[in-house]
Design a protein around this motif. Structure first.
Motif, PDB file in Angstrom:
ATOM      1  N   GLU A 312       0.827  -1.094   0.070  1.00 56.19           N
ATOM      2  CA  GLU A 312      -0.056   0.103  -0.016  1.00 56.19           C
ATOM      3  C   GLU A 312       0.719   0.995   0.055  1.00 56.19           C
ATOM      4  OE1 GLU A 312      -2.433   0.410   3.579  1.00 56.19           O
ATOM      5  OE2 GLU A 312      -3.919   1.685   2.493  1.00 56.19           O
ATOM      6  N   GLU A 313       1.926   1.150   0.779  1.00 56.16           N
ATOM      7  CA  GLU A 313       2.795   2.240   0.892  1.00 56.16           C
ATOM      8  C   GLU A 313       3.578   2.551  -0.662  1.00 56.16           C
ATOM      9  OE1 GLU A 313       5.504   2.042   4.189  1.00 56.16           O
ATOM     10  OE2 GLU A 313       4.089   1.478   5.423  1.00 56.16           O
ATOM     11  N   GLU A 315       2.452   1.448  -3.504  1.00 51.08           N
ATOM     12  CA  GLU A 315       1.317   2.205  -4.415  1.00 51.08           C
ATOM     13  C   GLU A 315       1.055   3.451  -4.284  1.00 51.08           C
ATOM     14  OE1 GLU A 315       0.133   0.940  -6.942  1.00 51.08           O
ATOM     15  OE2 GLU A 315      -0.870  -1.045  -6.804  1.00 51.08           O
ATOM     16  N   TYR A 316       0.982   4.091  -2.958  1.00 51.08           N
ATOM     17  CA  TYR A 316       0.790   5.534  -2.886  1.00 51.08           C
ATOM     18  C   TYR A 316       2.080   6.290  -3.458  1.00 51.08           C
ATOM     19  CZ  TYR A 316       0.193   9.291   0.311  1.00 51.08           C
ATOM     20  OH  TYR A 316       0.282  11.022   0.651  1.00 51.08           O
ATOM     21  N   LEU A 317       3.096   5.821  -2.886  1.00 47.21           N
ATOM     22  CA  LEU A 317       4.158   6.868  -3.421  1.00 47.21           C
ATOM     23  C   LEU A 317       4.248   6.913  -5.107  1.00 47.21           C
ATOM     24  CD1 LEU A 317       6.637   6.037  -0.702  1.00 47.21           C
ATOM     25  CD2 LEU A 317       5.613   8.164  -1.163  1.00 47.21           C
ATOM     26  N   MET A 318       4.029   5.509  -5.498  1.00 47.02           N
ATOM     27  CA  MET A 318       4.057   5.684  -7.031  1.00 47.02           C
ATOM     28  C   MET A 318       3.023   6.318  -7.677  1.00 47.02           C
ATOM     29  SD  MET A 318       5.345   1.404  -7.466  1.00 47.02           S
ATOM     30  CE  MET A 318       5.179   1.343  -9.230  1.00 47.02           C
ATOM     31  N   ALA A 319       1.797   6.107  -7.085  1.00 44.61           N
ATOM     32  CA  ALA A 319       0.760   7.070  -7.446  1.00 44.61           C
ATOM     33  C   ALA A 319       1.283   8.877  -7.646  1.00 44.61           C
ATOM     34  CB  ALA A 319      -0.501   7.289  -6.868  1.00 44.61           C
ATOM     35  N   LYS A 320       2.264   9.043  -6.480  1.00 46.68           N
ATOM     36  CA  LYS A 320       2.914  10.287  -6.514  1.00 46.68           C
ATOM     37  C   LYS A 320       3.768  10.922  -7.510  1.00 46.68           C
ATOM     38  CE  LYS A 320       0.730  11.621  -2.449  1.00 46.68           C
ATOM     39  NZ  LYS A 320      -0.815  11.826  -2.769  1.00 46.68           N
ATOM     40  N   PHE A 322       6.704   8.383  -8.069  1.00 43.23           N
ATOM     41  CA  PHE A 322       7.945   7.843  -8.128  1.00 43.23           C
ATOM     42  C   PHE A 322       8.103   6.479  -8.583  1.00 43.23           C
ATOM     43  CE2 PHE A 322       7.554  10.767  -4.389  1.00 43.23           C
ATOM     44  CZ  PHE A 322       8.543  11.479  -4.506  1.00 43.23           C
ATOM     45  N   GLU A 326      12.566   3.942  -6.569  1.00 49.64           N
ATOM     46  CA  GLU A 326      12.797   5.349  -5.759  1.00 49.64           C
ATOM     47  C   GLU A 326      11.672   5.297  -4.707  1.00 49.64           C
ATOM     48  OE1 GLU A 326      13.374   8.236  -9.712  1.00 49.64           O
ATOM     49  OE2 GLU A 326      11.335   7.709  -9.126  1.00 49.64           O
ATOM     50  N   LEU A 330      12.791   5.773  -0.718  1.00 47.18           N
ATOM     51  CA  LEU A 330      12.016   6.648   0.238  1.00 47.18           C
ATOM     52  C   LEU A 330      11.574   6.021   1.692  1.00 47.18           C
ATOM     53  CD1 LEU A 330       9.846   8.951  -2.018  1.00 47.18           C
ATOM     54  CD2 LEU A 330      11.628   9.884  -0.668  1.00 47.18           C
ATOM     55  N   ILE A 331      10.997   4.822   1.367  1.00 48.34           N
ATOM     56  CA  ILE A 331      10.671   4.163   2.419  1.00 48.34           C
ATOM     57  C   ILE A 331      11.756   3.803   3.413  1.00 48.34           C
ATOM     58  CG2 ILE A 331       9.396   1.838   3.393  1.00 48.34           C
ATOM     59  CD1 ILE A 331       7.514   2.525   0.918  1.00 48.34           C
ATOM     60  N   GLY A 334      13.339   6.770   5.226  1.00 48.64           N
ATOM     61  CA  GLY A 334      12.517   7.132   6.412  1.00 48.64           C
ATOM     62  C   GLY A 334      12.704   5.925   7.613  1.00 48.64           C
TER      63      GLY A 334
ATOM     64  N   MET B  50      -5.817   6.838 -12.091  1.00 44.10           N
ATOM     65  CA  MET B  50      -4.590   6.823 -11.724  1.00 44.10           C
ATOM     66  C   MET B  50      -3.680   5.648 -12.044  1.00 44.10           C
ATOM     67  SD  MET B  50      -3.023   9.149  -9.887  1.00 44.10           S
ATOM     68  CE  MET B  50      -1.244   9.087 -10.800  1.00 44.10           C
ATOM     69  N   SER B  74       1.261   3.778 -12.781  1.00 44.86           N
ATOM     70  CA  SER B  74       0.728   5.040 -12.197  1.00 44.86           C
ATOM     71  C   SER B  74       1.787   6.030 -12.067  1.00 44.86           C
ATOM     72  CB  SER B  74       0.422   4.689 -10.813  1.00 44.86           C
ATOM     73  OG  SER B  74       1.462   3.957 -10.046  1.00 44.86           O
ATOM     74  N   ARG B  79       3.688  11.537 -13.821  1.00 48.69           N
ATOM     75  CA  ARG B  79       4.535  12.296 -14.347  1.00 48.69           C
ATOM     76  C   ARG B  79       4.154  12.965 -15.744  1.00 48.69           C
ATOM     77  NH1 ARG B  79      10.727   9.676 -13.251  1.00 48.69           N
ATOM     78  NH2 ARG B  79      10.300   9.145 -11.448  1.00 48.69           N
ATOM     79  N   PHE B  86      -5.670  10.806  -1.976  1.00 54.53           N
ATOM     80  CA  PHE B  86      -6.338   9.631  -1.522  1.00 54.53           C
ATOM     81  C   PHE B  86      -7.407  10.028  -0.597  1.00 54.53           C
ATOM     82  CE2 PHE B  86      -3.589   6.085  -3.139  1.00 54.53           C
ATOM     83  CZ  PHE B  86      -2.890   6.682  -4.028  1.00 54.53           C
ATOM     84  N   PRO B  90      -2.306   5.888   3.258  1.00 57.66           N
ATOM     85  CA  PRO B  90      -1.653   4.993   4.314  1.00 57.66           C
ATOM     86  C   PRO B  90      -0.508   5.902   4.898  1.00 57.66           C
ATOM     87  CG  PRO B  90      -0.645   4.796   2.174  1.00 57.66           C
ATOM     88  CD  PRO B  90      -1.840   5.526   1.924  1.00 57.66           C
ATOM     89  N   ILE B  92       3.165   6.376   6.516  1.00 51.18           N
ATOM     90  CA  ILE B  92       4.501   5.987   6.052  1.00 51.18           C
ATOM     91  C   ILE B  92       5.619   6.896   6.938  1.00 51.18           C
ATOM     92  CG2 ILE B  92       5.891   5.593   4.339  1.00 51.18           C
ATOM     93  CD1 ILE B  92       3.780   5.948   2.200  1.00 51.18           C
ATOM     94  N   LEU B  93       6.723   6.048   7.354  1.00 51.77           N
ATOM     95  CA  LEU B  93       7.562   6.577   8.157  1.00 51.77           C
ATOM     96  C   LEU B  93       8.349   7.542   7.093  1.00 51.77           C
ATOM     97  CD1 LEU B  93       8.655   3.711  10.345  1.00 51.77           C
ATOM     98  CD2 LEU B  93       7.524   5.838  10.999  1.00 51.77           C
ATOM     99  N   GLN B 150       2.472  18.663  -7.017  1.00 48.51           N
ATOM    100  CA  GLN B 150       2.573  17.888  -8.417  1.00 48.51           C
ATOM    101  C   GLN B 150       2.230  18.836  -9.786  1.00 48.51           C
ATOM    102  OE1 GLN B 150       0.587  13.955  -6.369  1.00 48.51           O
ATOM    103  NE2 GLN B 150       1.329  13.821  -8.600  1.00 48.51           N
TER     104      GLN B 150
END
Ligand SMILES: Nc1ncnc2c1ncn2[C@@H]1O[C@H](COP(=O)(O)OP(=O)(O)OP(=O)(O)O)[C@@H](O)[C@H]1O
Ligand SMILES: [Mg+2]
Lengths: 363, 241
Positions: A312-313, A315-320, A322, A326, A330-331, A334, B50, B74, B79, B86, B90, B92-93, B150
């Protein structure tokens, strides 16, 4: 300040690698290449305060009283079997907030480097020591022994960065003794593949209300085998310790983190936290938190977990925007940063550098 | 040419058909509204646009600026200029400040982050790990904040107003208006419709029901119809598709 000493090609090469890790040995610090110290820099101002920072060989000759009083007390080493190392001595009532950098380098194939260091921070004093180990040859061995003495109300922050190569073997032993109200922070991170690292750090909290904290980041890559052991002895009332480890398992590495707290005195506190992030199915992560109590008035706790990166993490970052790699970086960054949250400000730049190197490298 | 053209889309998630025969168009600079009861497939549609991996398009296609992107991953869509805020992100750290910088870098967002950060009251949140212990409203603002960085050409907003206090709804609407002013097409999923009174360039409205689009009209008419007939009423009177 820039070093004025003349240095040869190999030392130059080692120096530039040290600088790329954020270890500014050319400001205040020293470089030990193979069996001996290549140079060391300490400003006149610091010398005037009575701070001593010299090669351990030199220390044996020039400061026998300090060696006599503090040296080779907690470890058994024959001085004839020591190649080199450093003595850092901070006299009473002296606070040195600028980090003092020491770098140990292997620069000859097959070299076996035997190091002994002595760090003494006298009562009411403070120091920040940044140490790095690196190699410019693929094969060799480093064996390091360090004794640390932190006096009453004194404080020492120490960071160790390991930057080895796949065929290098490393063994490291450190013993620290803390007196009343002393504070000791120990940070450890290894950056690269290495054949084998075995390390043991023992912290003896001997004075009332002494505090210690050890944060370690253990990166397993390639076929590395890493075994990291930290033990803390709560030997005086009101002492406390926290041992925090972050492990990353990639490739076919094996990473084992053993942390142990032994409570021998009342009103003590200890906490262990281990977290592992598994990046590959062929890596093996092991965490062994051990709490040992010999009295009833102590509070010892531990938390441990090992997991993988959540879909899930990702997917989330890839939707942004990355790419998968990458997003993983990032994960990972962190996750690792969390292990270094409490690093003193002066060391933040070193940590930033380390985190960037770690998260840029393809995992 | 529409900015986004979704044609007869069918989507399957984990072996289950969720969306059937959905067509929808979004124009530049316009705010298109998507409404529908819980579980009707709104989020699924946004995830499919997406391009999240799990959401498999089994029929139909998605055109973005005339280009078929149905099979693009995605991150490539992001890009190209598609961004999603969302509904339930989720935690995330990762420090929000660090992630914001990375996203801004990635999308060549060169303005200072300060203006947007102020508009969405992000100050207190930047040094925390993203969505860790964030309140509902804080998470919504964070998603919109990251989306703004973005510089999207198409902004997919999944209930940015749910659980948000009245004052914050205004600043969220301000952001949405700003996106549209900059030429972005916006697809806005909302339950309340309250936010729409602050939206400037309202375009079409769509109603989803059971994975299908059952009604389409000007957004404010759609809202009125829903108020009067309810979703089930609409569903029985408009057997579209
Ligand atoms: N991975 C999945 N496996 C099975 N069913 C799923 C999965 N993902 C979504 N669904 C189902 O698809 C349907 C549509 O879900 P979706 O999240 O798109 O609804 P929604 O319209 O956004 O609802 P809400 O208004 O509550 O946010 C729901 O019944 C949901 O349970
Ligand atoms: Mg939804």
């Amino acid at each position: 300040m820039v070093i004025e000493v003349k240095i040869d090609e190999i030392t130059k090469k080692v120096l530039s690698k040290a600088l790329s890790l954020g270890l500014e040995v050319n400001k205040t610090g020293s470089l030990i290449v193979n069996e001996s110290m290549a140079f060391h820099v300490l400003s006149e101002a610091l010398k005037e305060y009575g701070i001593i920072y010299v090669s351990i060989k030199e220390a044996f000759d020039r400061y026998p009283d300090i060696i006599e009083k503090y040296g080779l007390k907690m470890v058994r080493v024959d001085p004839r079997n020591i190649d080199d190392g450093v003595l850092l001595y901070i006299p009473r009532n002296t606070k040195v907030l600028e980090p003092i950098y020491t770098c140990f380098a292997l620069a000859r194939r097959g070299v076996v480097q035997r190091i002994y260091n002595l760090y003494v921070v006298e009562d009411y004093s403070e120091a920040v020591a940044a140490k790095g180990c690196l190699t410019i040859v693929p094969e060799g061995a480093h064996s390091g022994i360090t004794e640390i003495y932190v006096g009453r109300h004194a404080k020492l922050s120490s960071i160790m960065i390991h930057n080895w190569m796949p065929e290098v073997r490393v063994s490291a032993l450190a013993r620290a003794r803390l007196l009343e109200e002393a504070v000791y922070y120990d940070y450890y991170v290894n950056l690269t593949h290495v054949k084998r690292i075995g390390s043991l750090t023992e912290i003896y909290l001997e004075g009332n209300s002494a505090r210690a904290q050890a944060d370690m980041i253990l990166i397993g890559r390639g076929r590395s085998t890493i075994s990291h052991n930290v033990m803390a002895y709560l030997n005086a009332p009101k002492t406390s310790v926290e041992l925090i480890s972050r492990m990353l398992g990639d490739g076919e590495s094996r990473v084992e983190s053993t942390t142990r707290i032994i409570a021998n005195a009342p009103n003590t506190r200890g906490h262990i936290e281990c977290q592992g992030l598994q990046l590959s199915n062929s890596a093996v992560l092991t965490t062994k938190p051990v709490l040992e109590s010999h009295i009833d008035e102590t509070s010892l706790t531990h938390e441990a977990s090992i997991g993988k990166i959540s879909e899930e993490e990702l997917e989330y970052l890839m939707a942004k925007g990355f790419r998968e790699e990458e997003a993983i970086s990032l994960i990972v960054r962190g996750f690792l940063e969390l292990g270094f949250q409490r690093v003193p400000d002066k060391l933040k730049p070193v940590i930033e550098r380390v985190l960037d190197i770690l998260s840029q490298a393809r995992m | 040419m529409a900015l986004l053209d979704v044609r007869e889309l069918a989507v399957r998630v984990d072996g289950k058909n969720i969306i059937e025969n959905v067509s929808l168009r979004i124009n530049k600079g316009e705010i298109t509204v998507l409404m529908g009861p819980n579980a009707s497939g709104k989020s699924t549609l946004l995830y499919s646009i997406m391009g999240l991996q799990k959401y498999r398009v089994v029929k139909g296609k998605i055109l973005f600026n005339g280009k078929d992107i149905t099979n693009e991953p995605s991150w490539k869509r992001a890009r190209m200029g598609i961004g999603l805020a969302f509904q339930n992100p989720p935690k995330i750290l990762i420090r929000l400040r660090y992630l914001s910088r990375k996203i801004a870098e990635l999308h060549s967002f060169h303005e200072s982050l300060e203006n947007i950060s102020k508009l969405l009251s992000m100050d207190q949140l930047l040094d925390r790990n993203i969505h860790y212990g964030f309140s509902g409203g804080e998470s919504k603002r964070t998603e919109l904040f990251l989306l703004m960085l973005q510089k999207p050409k198409l902004a997919l907003l999944d209930e940015p107003d749910s659980g948000v206090d009245i004052e914050s709804i205004r600043s969220i609407a301000d952001c949405i208006n700003r996106l549209a002013e900059n030429g972005a097409g916006v697809l806005l999923v909302t339950h309340q419709g309250y936010i729409l009174r602050y939206i400037d360039n309202l375009g079409r409205g769509y109603v989803m029901y059971n994975g299908r689009i059952i009604y389409e009209d000007d957004a404010y008419i759609v809202l009125k119809k829903i108020m009067i007939q309810g979703y089930s009423g609409l569903a029985s009177s408009h057997k579209k598709a």
